[in-house]
Scaffold this active site. Structure first.
Site, PDB file in Angstrom:
ATOM      1  N   PHE B 133       0.835  -1.188   0.000  1.00  0.00           N
ATOM      2  CA  PHE B 133       0.000   0.000   0.000  1.00  0.00           C
ATOM      3  C   PHE B 133       0.882   1.255   0.000  1.00  0.00           C
ATOM      4  O   PHE B 133       1.927   1.285   0.649  1.00  0.00           O
ATOM      5  CB  PHE B 133      -0.909  -0.015   1.234  1.00  0.00           C
ATOM      6  CG  PHE B 133      -1.959   1.042   1.194  1.00  0.00           C
ATOM      7  CD1 PHE B 133      -3.048   0.927   0.348  1.00  0.00           C
ATOM      8  CD2 PHE B 133      -1.854   2.178   1.982  1.00  0.00           C
ATOM      9  CE1 PHE B 133      -4.023   1.917   0.287  1.00  0.00           C
ATOM     10  CE2 PHE B 133      -2.821   3.172   1.930  1.00  0.00           C
ATOM     11  CZ  PHE B 133      -3.907   3.045   1.083  1.00  0.00           C
ATOM     12  N   ASP B 210       1.602  -5.358   8.256  1.00  0.00           N
ATOM     13  CA  ASP B 210       0.473  -4.433   8.151  1.00  0.00           C
ATOM     14  C   ASP B 210      -0.764  -5.310   8.009  1.00  0.00           C
ATOM     15  O   ASP B 210      -0.940  -5.984   6.991  1.00  0.00           O
ATOM     16  CB  ASP B 210       0.642  -3.514   6.936  1.00  0.00           C
ATOM     17  CG  ASP B 210      -0.495  -2.513   6.815  1.00  0.00           C
ATOM     18  OD1 ASP B 210      -1.602  -2.810   7.312  1.00  0.00           O
ATOM     19  OD2 ASP B 210      -0.286  -1.442   6.225  1.00  0.00           O
ATOM     20  N   TYR B 235     -10.950   1.055  10.518  1.00  0.00           N
ATOM     21  CA  TYR B 235     -12.184   1.541   9.879  1.00  0.00           C
ATOM     22  C   TYR B 235     -12.626   0.652   8.722  1.00  0.00           C
ATOM     23  O   TYR B 235     -13.569   0.976   8.020  1.00  0.00           O
ATOM     24  CB  TYR B 235     -12.075   3.005   9.442  1.00  0.00           C
ATOM     25  CG  TYR B 235     -10.891   3.396   8.590  1.00  0.00           C
ATOM     26  CD1 TYR B 235     -10.842   3.063   7.240  1.00  0.00           C
ATOM     27  CD2 TYR B 235      -9.851   4.133   9.127  1.00  0.00           C
ATOM     28  CE1 TYR B 235      -9.765   3.437   6.446  1.00  0.00           C
ATOM     29  CE2 TYR B 235      -8.770   4.511   8.352  1.00  0.00           C
ATOM     30  CZ  TYR B 235      -8.728   4.169   7.019  1.00  0.00           C
ATOM     31  OH  TYR B 235      -7.661   4.543   6.245  1.00  0.00           O
ATOM     32  N   LYS B 236     -11.934  -0.454   8.525  1.00  0.00           N
ATOM     33  CA  LYS B 236     -12.349  -1.407   7.500  1.00  0.00           C
ATOM     34  C   LYS B 236     -13.253  -2.458   8.162  1.00  0.00           C
ATOM     35  O   LYS B 236     -14.419  -2.184   8.411  1.00  0.00           O
ATOM     36  CB  LYS B 236     -11.110  -2.020   6.850  1.00  0.00           C
ATOM     37  CG  LYS B 236     -10.203  -0.966   6.181  1.00  0.00           C
ATOM     38  CD  LYS B 236      -8.938  -1.594   5.619  1.00  0.00           C
ATOM     39  CE  LYS B 236      -7.993  -0.543   5.068  1.00  0.00           C
ATOM     40  NZ  LYS B 236      -8.542   0.158   3.891  1.00  0.00           N
ATOM     41  N   ARG B 384     -12.323  -3.085  -7.056  1.00  0.00           N
ATOM     42  CA  ARG B 384     -12.265  -3.957  -5.876  1.00  0.00           C
ATOM     43  C   ARG B 384     -13.666  -4.204  -5.349  1.00  0.00           C
ATOM     44  O   ARG B 384     -14.453  -3.266  -5.176  1.00  0.00           O
ATOM     45  CB  ARG B 384     -11.439  -3.308  -4.766  1.00  0.00           C
ATOM     46  CG  ARG B 384      -9.962  -3.217  -5.062  1.00  0.00           C
ATOM     47  CD  ARG B 384      -9.175  -2.940  -3.797  1.00  0.00           C
ATOM     48  NE  ARG B 384      -9.676  -1.746  -3.096  1.00  0.00           N
ATOM     49  CZ  ARG B 384      -9.127  -1.257  -1.994  1.00  0.00           C
ATOM     50  NH1 ARG B 384      -8.085  -1.862  -1.441  1.00  0.00           N
ATOM     51  NH2 ARG B 384      -9.610  -0.175  -1.424  1.00  0.00           N
TER      52      ARG B 384
END
Lengths: 412, 412
Positions: B133, B210, B235-236, B384
């Site tokens: 990322f 991560d 927050y996912k 996605r």
């Protein structure tokens, strides 16, 4: 116990009666069960506004729960700088494009101080005072250790605070950044920001103010004063809630030259470009690192709008009246018991809290909290009385100081 | 358009009918006005739980509005580590005392990576992959620039992701820290964390994961795998709300030796001692910097408790069923139109989202969002489809992929 009728005029009741800002007290959440008699710690954690609970619920249902990820495109990407700009207009005296809501106060201090140091080649001194808030001193200590910078300590009189003379005595050609608190966390001393900023800049240094204890309580003119960098807390007089994300200001003259060390995707020129290398944004966004704390920055927006409605001048006027009242009461009720006033008597040199010292105040504070009278205590023996202008009444100040007296009497 | 009755069995309706976790979908906030037909981006921003709005309102009234500053003594000082410990138990596979909620994911990556590097004298290489990322790569790039560390890049096959062989080929006596994503943000590839961790540690390196795209969706066993450091987004799949503060894990074996560079008061041994010099806490608190984001960490507590109720194994089982279903539908409905599956076919090597590539997907995504079908787009041409196990139905997946097909057809 001294009754209010025995006090020198004007009484608390009279002051409340003529307080034009008194109606705003009802805008704040009422503590449950009459459990709070006097909240005197708005300088540490501001009380929530009533609208905040409703606005948070609406946020959960709407921007988060309905617009979902689309809110990033529609609004959230600009939210940190939009809220920063609004604060710039309402409380900072800052033109748009220089302010944002970011990380914690401490992390923002780190990022801006390192950016400032890196932007001052040939200068390796950081100036700070020994009476500054611990996190400011610790951040400086950490940065000095890692970068081999030199810390130049000012030892201010804890009551008068850091003066222009103190600063003039230590700045020079090796001064990189001067980091001072605009309002001292202990004494409430209000530094002469315009004069000190001019002196530091004349010496080639960058002036960085910690405005944690002034933002929302004391008028600021960051642009007019020529301030380079500023960081401020939003859970005190901006009522952003516990651990609310902090505000940072970077003068527009520095935006193209300064870079901060924590390179996250939200500080990149094109956050969603998913590019191979980091290219910082050309705007103040370059000082942002990770995904901005959108939910956490909602409550402080409510207080910002209330401050805009009331105006900083009226807020400052009430703040001074409250601190004058507190000092008069402390003089009358606490000093005879051995307490010492530890804040400036001159209102022009004072923020919105006052400190009183007594060897027993640690013990006193614990007992006060149990009975719903809530100042705070800072070692070794300082009791801080914080007076958030829009949520505090003069009667509350009196009730609080009378309670302090009663507990002090019971312990001696 | 292909009707569901024409699909190979089992149909979406059949899968939903036998889904034991289906009732939990009602626990989430219903988007207003039927405006969302298929939310396929829970891997980017999880939907709010219904209880979250109520719990936030109760928090504003109670812990914040009534207990006020007293909440710091009563509860909040321990909240970052208490929430971390609970996540350790429910989703991380981590014993207490190693996890906490802190800053943004990016800032935590910076702090832990610098701590790791400083703790590896004589080793100056950071290993990371080019498909990681952006914020991970940018943080590494920034740290390498400031500390003169060397970045060792892995170039993984974007579909298979970083393999143990890839890692084995680059680690050695100069490896300080290896930073990889457990689930790749683009392909959804699930790395072989136990094997890779063992290899890195055998070579004397520190392994840092991560876990942003796995926490809450894929079972983790950080302690059992011997992981040194981990950072994850909340927050996912933890539904903490936009910009919710991230989680960090530091293996207990490293707590006394590692130090991070941002020395704030809340990481000090005695935060309220107001001492002259910084002395880090002896516990995991030493990795905390500023005042913890208490309000902002409330929502993720709600999801953590729901996950505890359901169990990670059941969540993983549904996650796999959802991604299998999505891939089958994509194969049937999108591949004939020129789309390519860009995620692993083996469910054991896949997280909870799948990617499909097509040159028109940038344009497709914009149109889908307008009609309430919400996947996300990652340049250059990846769409996605994120499948948050507790809030997503099989029918929703089908409706979403059918809508993708329709828009794609209309554009070609």
């Amino acid at each position: 116990m001294i009754k209010s009728t025995e006090l020198s005029p004007p009484t608390s009741a009279q002051l409340d009666a003529k307080d034009r800002l008194a109606p705003y007290r009802d805008y704040f959440v009422e503590p449950e069960g009459g459990s709070v008699i006097a909240y005197l710690d708005g300088n540490s954690l501001g009380r929530p506004l009533r609208v905040t609970a409703a606005n948070l619920a609406a946020f959960v249902q709407g921007e988060w729960g309905t617009s979902l990820i689309r809110s990033w495109d529609e609004k959230w990407m600009d939210e940190p700088t939009a809220v920063g700009d609004r604060l710039g207009e309402v409380v900072l005296g800052a033109a748009p494009g220089q302010s944002f809501i970011g990380d914690s106060t401490s992390v923002l201090l780190y990022k801006l101080l390192r950016a400032g140091l890196d932007g001052q080649p040939g200068r390796n001194q950081i100036v700070i005072d020994r009476d500054n808030f611990p996190t400011d001193r610790f951040i400086v200590e950490g940065i000095a250790a890692e970068l081999d910078a030199e810390i130049v300590w000012i030892d201010p009189d804890p009551l008068t605070g850091v003066t222009a003379e103190d600063v003039g005595a230590v700045i020079g050609p090796r001064t990189a950044v001067v980091l001072l608190s605009h309002v001292a966390y202990r004494s409430g001393f209000l530094a002469d920001a315009p004069t000190i900023t001019s002196m530091v800049k004349a010496a080639g240094g960058l002036m960085m103010w910690d405005i944690s204890h002034s933002i929302g309580a004391v008028p600021l003119e960051l642009d007019a004063w020529g301030v380079d960098l500023a960081v401020g807390c939003t859970y005190k007089y901006l009522n952003g809630g516990p651990g609310a994300p902090a505000l940072a200001y970077v003068n527009s003259s520095l935006l193209s030259s300064l870079r901060q060390p924590i390179w996250g995707w939200m500080g990149a020129a094109d956050p969603f470009g998913m590019s191979a290398n980091f290219e910082p944004a050309a705007t103040v966004r370059r000082f942002i690192t990770g995904t901005p704390p959108i939910l956490a920055m909602q409550p402080l927006k409510d207080m910002t709008e209330l401050i805009a409605e009331v105006g900083m001048d009226a807020i400052r006027e009430k703040s001074i009246a409250l601190t004058e009242h507190a000092l008069a009461l402390a003089e009358e009720l606490l000093v005879p018991l051995g307490a010492e006033i530890a804040s400036p008597r001159d209102p022009d040199r004072r923020g919105s809290h006052v400190s009183v010292n007594h060897p027993l105040f640690g013990e006193v504070t614990a007992r006060l909290w149990e009975q719903g009278v809530i100042p705070d205590f800072r070692p070794p023996h300082g009791l801080r009385i914080g007076l958030s202008p829009l949520s505090t009444s003069f009667a509350e100040v009196q009730a609080g100081i009378q309670a302090i007296r009663e507990v002090l009497v019971s312990l001696t």
